[in-house]
Design a protein around this motif. Structure first.
Motif, PDB file in Angstrom:
ATOM      1  N   MET A   1       0.830  -1.210   0.000  1.00 48.67           N
ATOM      2  CA  MET A   1       0.000   0.000   0.000  1.00 48.67           C
ATOM      3  C   MET A   1       0.862   1.256   0.000  1.00 48.67           C
ATOM      4  O   MET A   1       2.027   1.230   0.332  1.00 48.67           O
ATOM      5  CB  MET A   1      -0.886  -0.007   1.255  1.00 48.67           C
ATOM      6  CG  MET A   1      -2.237  -0.662   1.051  1.00 48.67           C
ATOM      7  SD  MET A   1      -3.082  -0.156  -0.471  1.00 48.67           S
ATOM      8  CE  MET A   1      -3.437   1.542  -0.137  1.00 48.67           C
ATOM      9  N   LYS A   2       0.217   2.370  -0.356  1.00 48.50           N
ATOM     10  CA  LYS A   2       1.016   3.596  -0.443  1.00 48.50           C
ATOM     11  C   LYS A   2       1.350   4.151   0.938  1.00 48.50           C
ATOM     12  O   LYS A   2       0.646   3.898   1.914  1.00 48.50           O
ATOM     13  CB  LYS A   2       0.303   4.613  -1.309  1.00 48.50           C
ATOM     14  CG  LYS A   2      -0.637   5.562  -0.602  1.00 48.50           C
ATOM     15  CD  LYS A   2      -1.147   6.605  -1.588  1.00 48.50           C
ATOM     16  CE  LYS A   2      -1.116   7.969  -0.966  1.00 48.50           C
ATOM     17  NZ  LYS A   2      -2.275   8.796  -1.250  1.00 48.50           N
ATOM     18  N   ALA A 320       6.705   6.075 -10.625  1.00 50.08           N
ATOM     19  CA  ALA A 320       6.359   7.070  -9.600  1.00 50.08           C
ATOM     20  C   ALA A 320       5.407   6.467  -8.563  1.00 50.08           C
ATOM     21  O   ALA A 320       5.542   6.694  -7.359  1.00 50.08           O
ATOM     22  CB  ALA A 320       5.721   8.297 -10.257  1.00 50.08           C
ATOM     23  N   LYS A 321       4.453   5.663  -9.022  1.00 52.14           N
ATOM     24  CA  LYS A 321       3.508   5.023  -8.094  1.00 52.14           C
ATOM     25  C   LYS A 321       4.237   4.024  -7.182  1.00 52.14           C
ATOM     26  O   LYS A 321       3.935   3.910  -5.987  1.00 52.14           O
ATOM     27  CB  LYS A 321       2.424   4.271  -8.879  1.00 52.14           C
ATOM     28  CG  LYS A 321       1.505   5.193  -9.664  1.00 52.14           C
ATOM     29  CD  LYS A 321       0.299   5.615  -8.856  1.00 52.14           C
ATOM     30  CE  LYS A 321      -0.685   6.357  -9.732  1.00 52.14           C
ATOM     31  NZ  LYS A 321      -1.901   6.716  -9.059  1.00 52.14           N
ATOM     32  N   LEU A 322       5.217   3.301  -7.768  1.00 55.45           N
ATOM     33  CA  LEU A 322       5.973   2.345  -6.946  1.00 55.45           C
ATOM     34  C   LEU A 322       6.796   3.100  -5.899  1.00 55.45           C
ATOM     35  O   LEU A 322       6.967   2.632  -4.774  1.00 55.45           O
ATOM     36  CB  LEU A 322       6.887   1.482  -7.824  1.00 55.45           C
ATOM     37  CG  LEU A 322       6.183   0.590  -8.861  1.00 55.45           C
ATOM     38  CD1 LEU A 322       7.209  -0.184  -9.673  1.00 55.45           C
ATOM     39  CD2 LEU A 322       5.189  -0.368  -8.226  1.00 55.45           C
ATOM     40  N   GLY A 323       7.288   4.286  -6.276  1.00 56.46           N
ATOM     41  CA  GLY A 323       8.032   5.122  -5.329  1.00 56.46           C
ATOM     42  C   GLY A 323       7.154   5.554  -4.157  1.00 56.46           C
ATOM     43  O   GLY A 323       7.619   5.750  -3.039  1.00 56.46           O
ATOM     44  N   MET A 324       5.859   5.673  -4.424  1.00 55.64           N
ATOM     45  CA  MET A 324       4.906   6.029  -3.355  1.00 55.64           C
ATOM     46  C   MET A 324       4.620   4.838  -2.438  1.00 55.64           C
ATOM     47  O   MET A 324       3.905   4.962  -1.454  1.00 55.64           O
ATOM     48  CB  MET A 324       3.577   6.499  -3.968  1.00 55.64           C
ATOM     49  CG  MET A 324       3.624   7.861  -4.615  1.00 55.64           C
ATOM     50  SD  MET A 324       3.970   9.188  -3.460  1.00 55.64           S
ATOM     51  CE  MET A 324       2.519   9.124  -2.419  1.00 55.64           C
ATOM     52  N   GLY A 327       2.487  -1.726  -4.676  1.00 56.51           N
ATOM     53  CA  GLY A 327       3.031  -2.924  -5.318  1.00 56.51           C
ATOM     54  C   GLY A 327       2.512  -3.001  -6.741  1.00 56.51           C
ATOM     55  O   GLY A 327       1.466  -2.429  -7.058  1.00 56.51           O
ATOM     56  N   LEU A 328       3.216  -3.708  -7.605  1.00 57.02           N
ATOM     57  CA  LEU A 328       2.800  -3.825  -9.012  1.00 57.02           C
ATOM     58  C   LEU A 328       1.387  -4.385  -9.149  1.00 57.02           C
ATOM     59  O   LEU A 328       0.620  -3.988 -10.016  1.00 57.02           O
ATOM     60  CB  LEU A 328       3.769  -4.743  -9.766  1.00 57.02           C
ATOM     61  CG  LEU A 328       5.045  -4.083 -10.292  1.00 57.02           C
ATOM     62  CD1 LEU A 328       6.054  -5.146 -10.693  1.00 57.02           C
ATOM     63  CD2 LEU A 328       4.738  -3.175 -11.470  1.00 57.02           C
ATOM     64  N   PHE A 329       1.053  -5.321  -8.254  1.00 60.78           N
ATOM     65  CA  PHE A 329      -0.251  -5.991  -8.333  1.00 60.78           C
ATOM     66  C   PHE A 329      -1.405  -5.063  -7.957  1.00 60.78           C
ATOM     67  O   PHE A 329      -2.560  -5.367  -8.215  1.00 60.78           O
ATOM     68  CB  PHE A 329      -0.250  -7.235  -7.432  1.00 60.78           C
ATOM     69  CG  PHE A 329       0.237  -6.924  -6.045  1.00 60.78           C
ATOM     70  CD1 PHE A 329      -0.647  -6.497  -5.059  1.00 60.78           C
ATOM     71  CD2 PHE A 329       1.594  -7.022  -5.733  1.00 60.78           C
ATOM     72  CE1 PHE A 329      -0.195  -6.178  -3.785  1.00 60.78           C
ATOM     73  CE2 PHE A 329       2.051  -6.701  -4.455  1.00 60.78           C
ATOM     74  CZ  PHE A 329       1.155  -6.281  -3.475  1.00 60.78           C
ATOM     75  N   GLU A 330      -1.078  -3.918  -7.336  1.00 61.34           N
ATOM     76  CA  GLU A 330      -2.143  -2.987  -6.925  1.00 61.34           C
ATOM     77  C   GLU A 330      -2.456  -1.958  -8.005  1.00 61.34           C
ATOM     78  O   GLU A 330      -3.385  -1.187  -7.879  1.00 61.34           O
ATOM     79  CB  GLU A 330      -1.714  -2.231  -5.651  1.00 61.34           C
ATOM     80  CG  GLU A 330      -1.503  -3.138  -4.462  1.00 61.34           C
ATOM     81  CD  GLU A 330      -0.942  -2.375  -3.260  1.00 61.34           C
ATOM     82  OE1 GLU A 330      -1.666  -2.269  -2.259  1.00 61.34           O
ATOM     83  OE2 GLU A 330       0.206  -1.899  -3.323  1.00 61.34           O
TER      84      GLU A 330
END
Length: 680
Positions: A1-2, A320-324, A327-330
């Motif tokens: 999760m973020k 950028a989302k992964l940096g937040m 996970g890839l699956f989300e």
């Protein structure tokens, strides 16, 4: 999760465009800012480049037009107090600045968290000695190199490794200050230059003639990895990737070679600890399956912009989302909107990237290509076969309209020497050699280019030779269709059958072939890039035009509610990111006014070729023939030529002759301004 503690993020841009660091960082930064905005995070951008899309209103919440240097970044941190910082979206400039901030303890002092790849991992990939140590820990082979701090060490290292060697400067971009030395005299000359702008010089064994392969890999903080794209250089090792024709996906690897390198790439980035995106470059010996890892870039690069556009997988956005903390699956793949970002793209087409040089604008410049970048821009072509993709690409770089077929203007005295020494014209030299009867084996011995590529190029020449035996009346439907499937334009066909000489006009000759072709029912179709090779139903707006198909993937409304914007093509000296900005602004306005926006452009570094910038993106040629194909299918309300610089402007009169509605300044008035005699 973020990570919920991150409310405000600082992003470092790449500053001014330079050779080796151009529009691709405007694209990746803009994507990152969009991804953060979607999360409700406040964004602060430092980038002094006024011509970019990311410094426009509404992309970031706060923009500072300041140098990307530790002193200024610290001042902004003091004032803005961000919770996190992104370092990997502004090229080498941002990365080096981020490492400095970390070393000086500035990030710690203000409690700023580095999002994505940790700084230690960046240092492990940037510092050659640490990098080699890191990969030794997992028994991955690297190129043996010695890091030297002075000339004496450099001489000694070269003698121990044995010539030929390659010299590289540490902490440099685009192969700056690097080159090949066959003896001590050449070594000294190169090393002096390298030491003038870097404290550390690397001497390594030359593996000239090996293949160069690259993998784009994504990893999240839960250790999930996928490879998004693998690419292969048309030229063997020894020419910088940025100077080389690149094919995606790789064409000449066997299944076992492909999977061996893929598994290695994943093993490497897990060990280094990348979070987000990186690329791994290999030297690969086709004789023995032996390999060396050349480098790992722990940031988005020009290759990742290319991989993004080649596969339709939005790398910068996902990174950028992964940096937040996701996970890839989300995450969903924002292009297909139906599949998860955890899918590895599958391609049912071939992509070809070709660099564009502007060397003729300089006096006394060395035309030879090597390990240091000279190209100022690049194009990307999409086709259903290699022949179609490379012919499209060669026309896109604007070096003549002839695809791979004979370039009459090119004069060469010694073909052997011209094949041996790579220059910006080498691919046309190969064409000349083939017309003169050189065999694939002979050319392979001189260039070390894989025979698979050379055989495909020979196929283009064979089709051309077959057409030369016909005139327009004896050219049969099948041969005409074959020529179109393998990427020949109407003009190339007209020239081959002698129509250009007969009618004394290139325009008229092309139009004769065009109407003959339409009568035969040989028409192009529109295919979409869905990153899934059509395994899942996906509706994307990312399109290309081809003759190797039966039916278009999309339906056309024919309601005169779309407006086509013509893009600016490859960056060149005097025409770069500012026209990308103009095109993007035009697309935004068209949408605001309730029309459908359509973009035609083929530059993979730009924001205008981004999937979410317009309602339909045609990643294709800006030639009269292709633009007319698209206009025939789209039947738009009108076409905008004024925001793409010189290329669209030059099409204005030709489109006007075909009664295409041009919005804004009339074609005749454009011509009066462009034609010097009429202007006077």
């Amino acid at each position: 999760m973020k990570d919920e503690n991150i409310k405000k993020v600082l992003l470092l841009g790449s500053g001014a465009l330079k050779i080796g660091e151009a529009g691709e960082f405007d694209y990746s930064g803009s994507q990152a800012l969009k991804a953060l905005r979607e999360e409700g995070v406040k964004t602060v951008l430092i980038n002094p480049n006024i011509a970019t899309v990311q410094t426009s209103e509404g992309v970031a919440d706060q923009i500072y037009f300041l140098p990307v240097q530790p002193h200024f970044v610290e001042e902004v941190i003091k004032k803005e107090r961000p919770d996190g910082i992104l370092l990997s979206f502004g090229g080498q400039t941002a990365l080096n600045c981020g490492v400095e901030l970390y070393r000086q303890g500035i990030l710690e002092k203000y409690n700023v968290k580095v999002l994505g790849t940790p700084v230690q991992a960046i240092m492990d990939t940037e510092d050659r000695e640490l990098f080699v140590q890191k990969l030794d820990e997992i028994n991955v082979k690297t190129i043996k190199s010695e890091a030297c701090e002075n000339m004496e060490q450099t001489r000694k290292a070269a003698a121990e490794l044995g010539y030929p060697v390659i010299i590289r400067a540490a902490y440099a971009l685009g192969g700056l200050g690097s080159g090949f030395a066959d003896n001590e005299e050449e070594l000294v000359k190169l090393a002096e230059k390298a030491f003038s702008f870097s404290p550390q010089v690397l001497v390594e064994k030359s593996l000239k003639g090996w293949k160069e392969i690259e993998y784009e890999v994504v990893r999240d903080r839960y250790d999930n990895c996928i490879t998004v794209c693998n690419m292969e250089n048309f030229d063997p090792l020894g020419i910088h990737t940025g100077e080389s024709i690149v094919i995606a996906p790789s064409q000449t690897l066997t299944n076992s070679e492909y999977h061996k390198l893929r598994a290695l790439a994943i093993k490497i980035i897990r060990h280094i600890g990348i979070v987000g995106e990186c690329n791994v470059q290999y030297a690969f010996d086709p004789q023995s399956e032996d390999y060396r890892v050349i480098e790992v870039n722990a940031r988005l690069s020009r290759s990742s912009a290319l991989a993004s556009k080649a596969t339709g997988y939005p790398l910068a956005f996902v990174a950028a989302k992964l940096g937040m903390g996701y996970g890839l699956f989300e995450l969903k793949n924002s292009v297909t909107k139906t599949t998860s970002a955890f899918f590895e793209p599958a391609l049912d087409y071939v992509v070809c990237k070709i660099p564009r040089w502007d060397l003729s604008k300089f006096r006394g410049v060395d035309k030879e290509l090597g390990s240091s970048m000279k190209s100022v821009g690049e194009v990307m072509a999409i086709g259903r076969n290699f022949e179609e993709a490379i012919q499209k690409g060669l026309r896109m770089i604007g070096q003549g309209m002839h695809g791979f077929v004979e370039n009459k203007e090119l004069e060469i005295e010694d073909i052997d020497a011209a094949l041996r020494e790579p220059t910006d014209k080498r691919v046309f030299v190969i064409s000349k050699a083939m017309h003169k009867g050189y065999t694939v084996d002979q050319i392979h011995d001189l260039t070390k280019i894989d025979k698979w590529f050379l055989e495909k190029l020979q196929h283009i020449i064979d089709i051309d030779e077959a057409m030369k035996k016909c005139n327009i009346n004896t050219l049969d439907k099948e041969l005409l269709r074959t020529a179109k499937v393998y990427g020949f334009t109407d003009f190339q066909i007209a020239r081959a059958v002698g129509l250009e000489d007969e009618l004394k006009s290139m325009r008229k000759a092309s139009l004769v072939v065009r109407s003959r072709r339409k009568n035969y029912g040989i028409l192009p179709v529109v295919k979409q890039i869905d990153t899934l090779a059509a395994e899942y139903p996906a509706q994307t707006n990312y399109l290309y035009v081809t003759y190797a198909g039966v039916k278009s993937d999309i339906t056309f409304e024919n309601d005169k509610r779309s407006i086509i914007v013509l893009g600016s093509g490859a960056y060149r000296i005097g025409s770069s990111v500012e026209f990308d900005w103009c095109g993007v602004q035009a697309l935004n306005t068209i949408r605001k006014e309730g029309y459908r926006s359509v973009m035609i452009n083929y530059n993979p570094e730009t924001v205008s070729t981004d999937y979410d910038m317009c309602d339909r993106l045609y990643f294709d040629e800006l030639t009269f023939e292709r633009v007319m194909d698209i206009i025939d299918l789209e039947t738009p309300y009108g076409v905008i030529v004024s925001t793409g610089g010189q290329i669209p402007n030059n099409l204005a009169m030709l489109l006007d002759e075909q009664h295409v509605p041009i919005l804004g300044t009339k074609a005749q008035d454009i011509d009066n301004a462009e034609d010097r005699a009429k202007f006077s």
